[in-house]
Design a protein around this motif. Sequence first.
Motif, short mmCIF file in Angstrom:
data_model
loop_
_atom_site.label_atom_id
_atom_site.label_comp_id
_atom_site.label_asym_id
_atom_site.label_seq_id
_atom_site.Cartn_x
_atom_site.Cartn_y
_atom_site.Cartn_z
N LEU A 17 34.53 44.35 46.93
CA LEU A 17 33.97 43.86 45.67
C LEU A 17 32.63 44.53 45.41
CD1 LEU A 17 34.77 40.09 46.26
CD2 LEU A 17 35.93 41.59 44.63
N GLU A 24 23.51 46.47 35.54
CA GLU A 24 24.91 46.86 35.70
C GLU A 24 25.13 48.02 36.66
OE1 GLU A 24 27.37 47.13 32.25
OE2 GLU A 24 27.08 45.01 31.80
N GLU A 54 37.11 46.50 40.12
CA GLU A 54 36.63 47.01 38.82
C GLU A 54 36.72 48.53 38.75
OE1 GLU A 54 33.17 44.38 37.22
OE2 GLU A 54 33.02 44.25 39.42
N PRO A 262 38.73 40.20 37.80
CA PRO A 262 37.57 40.51 38.64
C PRO A 262 36.52 39.40 38.63
CG PRO A 262 38.17 42.44 37.37
CD PRO A 262 38.99 41.30 36.84
N ALA A 263 36.29 38.76 37.49
CA ALA A 263 35.34 37.66 37.43
C ALA A 263 35.80 36.49 38.29
CB ALA A 263 35.14 37.20 35.99
N LYS A 266 35.39 37.45 42.08
CA LYS A 266 33.99 37.37 42.51
C LYS A 266 33.53 35.91 42.59
CE LYS A 266 32.18 41.90 41.31
NZ LYS A 266 31.24 42.68 40.47
N THR A 279 28.42 36.77 41.16
CA THR A 279 29.54 36.62 40.23
C THR A 279 29.50 37.61 39.07
OG1 THR A 279 28.37 34.96 38.90
CG2 THR A 279 29.72 34.15 40.74
N VAL A 281 30.07 40.62 36.71
CA VAL A 281 31.00 41.72 36.51
C VAL A 281 30.45 42.64 35.42
CG1 VAL A 281 33.08 40.52 37.28
CG2 VAL A 281 32.37 40.34 34.88
N ARG A 282 31.00 43.83 35.36
CA ARG A 282 30.49 44.81 34.41
C ARG A 282 31.02 44.59 33.00
NH1 ARG A 282 30.33 50.73 37.46
NH2 ARG A 282 28.07 50.73 37.68
N HIS A 285 33.31 42.65 30.29
CA HIS A 285 33.86 41.38 30.74
C HIS A 285 32.75 40.35 30.99
CE1 HIS A 285 37.68 43.35 30.91
NE2 HIS A 285 37.19 44.27 31.72
N SER A 287 30.95 37.22 32.93
CA SER A 287 30.79 36.71 34.29
C SER A 287 30.83 35.19 34.29
CB SER A 287 29.45 37.18 34.87
OG SER A 287 29.34 38.59 34.83
#
Length: 311
Positions: A17, A24, A54, A262-263, A266, A279, A281-282, A285, A287
């Motif tokens: 992860l 970011e 990701e 992915p969220a 995490k 938690t 995410v990029r 998306h 988080s």
Amino acid sequence: MESLTASALHGVWATVLLPIRDDESIDFDRLAVALDRVLASGVHGIYTNGTAGEFHTLTEAEYDRLHALVAERCTAAGMPFQLGASHPSGQLSLERIARAADLRPCAIQVVLPDWLPLGPDEVLASVERMAAVADGVPLVLYNPPYAKTQIPPELFGKLADEVPALIGVKVPGGDDAWYTRMADAVGGRLAIFVAGHTLASGYARGAAGAYSNVACLSPAGAARWYALITSDLPAALAFEERLRGFLDAHIGPLGRAGHSDPALDKTLAAIGGWAPIGTRVRWPHRSVDEVAVPALRAAAEAAVPELFIGP
């Protein structure tokens, strides 16, 4: 690292992860800490650049830096590792496969080109070309439920016939009829990997392992569950029922509220608290807010306390 075969590919594999800073960028220091903890957890292997990793957000420089780190740490630890070379563009995927092959992982994970659906002949041509570029490193093909091209068991059988380098597939699984079709078509030539939280019921019907969301929650706990699956399947199935109840009640609503896989993965890692991943995410998306984690952790510990025993 020695290449895998279909018969040797099994067990619980944990993803890498990406800890994401507020700007970011990837925090490679925190990533190295998390990687070392997975290496000590008892999982059967480590992989990169699945959906939870990701992969679709990585620059090529980030891709290379991540893989250099993972290859170095896993080789030093004697841990089997697979490198994900997936990209929605087939052309960029081929470039990633070539660079991954230089690091000689146990296998390379790929997805089909994903902007347009592919016909069966195009699926075969895609995997054949990827295998040629992989330079002798085996392939594992991801075919998640949101892929535009869904591969039926019979086409997996044709791929197994015509692309010997393909040793495994990651699929959502199915009912008894689907597993029967897979067994008839593949005949043990491909290791079938399913979602981590369905591993006991999948194993009972022929699955070999999982690229595991349960390992996001607890790498050591997921490894212990696999040991239970192989020694006391009824107890492992009872555990799966409780695990799926927790996920349905507490993680499912986050997905239905629009959070990506992915969220959610995490968030599972934050619930487990085994590494400083966070938690975030990029973009683009959303988080999951970390304020939700303590209550989710309490619910997880009540439902599946076995995952939280020990390191």
